[in-house]
Scaffold this motif. Structure first.
Motif, PDB file in Angstrom:
ATOM      1  N   LYS A 252       0.854  -1.191   0.000  1.00 13.99           N
ATOM      2  CA  LYS A 252       0.000   0.000   0.000  1.00 13.99           C
ATOM      3  C   LYS A 252       0.889   1.241   0.000  1.00 13.99           C
ATOM      4  O   LYS A 252       1.245   1.776   1.050  1.00 13.99           O
ATOM      5  CB  LYS A 252      -0.921  -0.004   1.225  1.00 13.99           C
ATOM      6  CG  LYS A 252      -1.990   1.069   1.178  1.00 13.99           C
ATOM      7  CD  LYS A 252      -2.980   0.904   2.314  1.00 13.99           C
ATOM      8  CE  LYS A 252      -4.080   1.943   2.233  1.00 13.99           C
ATOM      9  NZ  LYS A 252      -5.092   1.772   3.290  1.00 13.99           N
ATOM     10  N   ASP A 253       1.243   1.697  -1.184  1.00  9.76           N
ATOM     11  CA  ASP A 253       2.113   2.859  -1.306  1.00  9.76           C
ATOM     12  C   ASP A 253       1.287   4.087  -1.687  1.00  9.76           C
ATOM     13  O   ASP A 253       0.048   4.066  -1.654  1.00  9.76           O
ATOM     14  CB  ASP A 253       3.215   2.590  -2.330  1.00  9.76           C
ATOM     15  CG  ASP A 253       2.645   2.159  -3.676  1.00  9.76           C
ATOM     16  OD1 ASP A 253       1.418   2.271  -3.851  1.00  9.76           O
ATOM     17  OD2 ASP A 253       3.426   1.709  -4.538  1.00  9.76           O
ATOM     18  N   ARG A 254       1.961   5.151  -2.078  1.00  8.36           N
ATOM     19  CA  ARG A 254       1.254   6.404  -2.379  1.00  8.36           C
ATOM     20  C   ARG A 254       0.366   6.287  -3.614  1.00  8.36           C
ATOM     21  O   ARG A 254      -0.667   6.954  -3.715  1.00  8.36           O
ATOM     22  CB  ARG A 254       2.279   7.524  -2.584  1.00  8.36           C
ATOM     23  CG  ARG A 254       2.930   7.986  -1.294  1.00  8.36           C
ATOM     24  CD  ARG A 254       3.844   9.164  -1.540  1.00  8.36           C
ATOM     25  NE  ARG A 254       4.970   8.803  -2.379  1.00  8.36           N
ATOM     26  CZ  ARG A 254       5.911   9.660  -2.779  1.00  8.36           C
ATOM     27  NH1 ARG A 254       5.831  10.927  -2.419  1.00  8.36           N
ATOM     28  NH2 ARG A 254       6.914   9.248  -3.526  1.00  8.36           N
ATOM     29  N   ARG A 255       0.746   5.465  -4.552  1.00  7.14           N
ATOM     30  CA  ARG A 255      -0.074   5.309  -5.750  1.00  7.14           C
ATOM     31  C   ARG A 255      -1.296   4.434  -5.511  1.00  7.14           C
ATOM     32  O   ARG A 255      -2.221   4.425  -6.312  1.00  7.14           O
ATOM     33  CB  ARG A 255       0.774   4.744  -6.891  1.00  7.14           C
ATOM     34  CG  ARG A 255       1.830   5.711  -7.401  1.00  7.14           C
ATOM     35  CD  ARG A 255       2.562   5.140  -8.594  1.00  7.14           C
ATOM     36  NE  ARG A 255       3.292   3.923  -8.258  1.00  7.14           N
ATOM     37  CZ  ARG A 255       3.979   3.190  -9.136  1.00  7.14           C
ATOM     38  NH1 ARG A 255       4.006   3.543 -10.415  1.00  7.14           N
ATOM     39  NH2 ARG A 255       4.636   2.112  -8.743  1.00  7.14           N
ATOM     40  N   ARG A 256      -1.279   3.646  -4.436  1.00  9.45           N
ATOM     41  CA  ARG A 256      -2.425   2.800  -4.097  1.00  9.45           C
ATOM     42  C   ARG A 256      -2.973   3.200  -2.735  1.00  9.45           C
ATOM     43  O   ARG A 256      -3.260   2.345  -1.884  1.00  9.45           O
ATOM     44  CB  ARG A 256      -2.003   1.329  -4.119  1.00  9.45           C
ATOM     45  CG  ARG A 256      -1.766   0.797  -5.512  1.00  9.45           C
ATOM     46  CD  ARG A 256      -1.454  -0.675  -5.499  1.00  9.45           C
ATOM     47  NE  ARG A 256      -0.090  -0.928  -5.056  1.00  9.45           N
ATOM     48  CZ  ARG A 256       0.512  -2.121  -5.087  1.00  9.45           C
ATOM     49  NH1 ARG A 256      -0.156  -3.158  -5.541  1.00  9.45           N
ATOM     50  NH2 ARG A 256       1.731  -2.267  -4.690  1.00  9.45           N
TER      51      ARG A 256
END
Length: 306
Positions: free
Chosen positions: A220-224
């Motif tokens: 779960k990174d910034r794009r997700r």
């Protein structure tokens, strides 16, 4: 003084099931600190006692009782240890009874599903007992009977009766994880085997949780950032368990385990204080390679390129 503390922490900073070594390790560490010739030894002993009082739990005491490495220790003479073992036994008995009822009675599961939907629609209903199934307690006949059988079977294990009378069976525990040893040799004492397998399979620290947090950051990174928590949980579980299964399928895979503490030999002239002298991997320092000197005619051109 700090060397045994560092090694004790490093021993348990692993995903290997080391909870069976915690109780004895804390005691041995305290005894080692008391023998140190230092001006702040009293302060260190006090801090050790405070930290042990904070970190002590029933599961660590229960794991100390059923760990084969400490079979010869007289745990039954220690009130604190036996009380922790009984508390853990009662919790395991309640857990197994809940699982049995969940399988035998589908109504329990249905009640929890109804309660979940109710709370989702109105979170203020969380404090109510609507659709709240009853849980078994220690007073239930099934749980009390389970605890009584565990106590009886513990006597067979401590006095080496039945399968535990075979010397090679007890010696085999030195080369395999404690919970795996109970898997192989605990069929004659099924209730005690259930308790031992549950408590001895736990790691001794929260290091594995910190590693899973790093895996969450990978999934779960910034794009997700709109990924829902439930789906993120499932993706992390797949990511972690698939890698674990890949390692387990290798032919040379070995279950992670912590070696037994060396027994002190009086004639060796070497003082050993348990966990402060456990074996640790050797770090090899590789020197930086140096290239041979260049011929006199090429040195100037090489420097220009650099």
């Amino acid at each position: 003084m700090t060397t045994p503390i560092y090694k004790f922490l490093r021993r348990h900073d692993s995903s290997a099931p080391t909870v069976g070594k915690l109780y004895s390790g804390w005691y041995e560490l305290g005894e080692f600190i008391k023998t140190c010739n230092s001006s702040y030894v009293d302060h260190a002993v006090e801090k050790h006692a405070e930290r042990w009082a904070y970190g002590h739990s029933a599961i660590s005491a229960a794991a100390y009782v059923v760990d084969p490495e400490f079979h010869a220790h007289e745990q039954e003479a220690n009130e604190e240890v036996m009380e922790g073992f009984m508390d853990a036994t009662e919790k395991v008995g309640i857990l197994l009874e809940v699982r049995r009822r969940m399988v035998a009675e589908g109504s329990k599961y249905n009640e929890w599903q109804k309660r979940k939907k109710m709370i989702v629609m109105d979170p203020s209903e969380q404090d109510t007992y609507t659709f709240y199934p009853d849980y078994p307690t220690v007073k239930d006949a099934a749980v009390a009977g389970f605890c009584a059988q565990v106590t009886q079977q513990l006597g067979m294990y401590k006095t080496k009766k039945g399968i535990f009378a075979r010397e090679w069976v007890m010696n085999a525990a030195e080369s395999m994880p404690a919970h795996a040893w109970w898997d192989q040799n605990g069929s004659s004492v099924p209730e005690l085997q259930a308790v031992a397998r549950l408590v001895l399979a736990q790691p001794g620290s929260a290091s594995i949780c910190e590693r899973i947090n790093s895996e969450f950051a990978f999934v779960k990174d910034r794009r997700r950032n709109r990924l829902q928590h439930r789906r993120a949980n499932m993706l992390v579980a797949l990511f972690h368990n698939l890698r674990l299964m890949f390692r387990m399928k290798k032919l040379a895979y070995e279950e992670p385990a912590v070696a037994w503490t060396d027994v002190e030999k009086p004639d060796s002239g070497i003082q050993k204080y348990g966990v402060s002298h456990y074996s640790s991997p050797t770090v090899t320092v590789i020197a930086k390679p140096t290239r041979p000197p260049l011929p006199a005619s090429d040195e100037q051109s090489d420097e220009g390129e650099l």
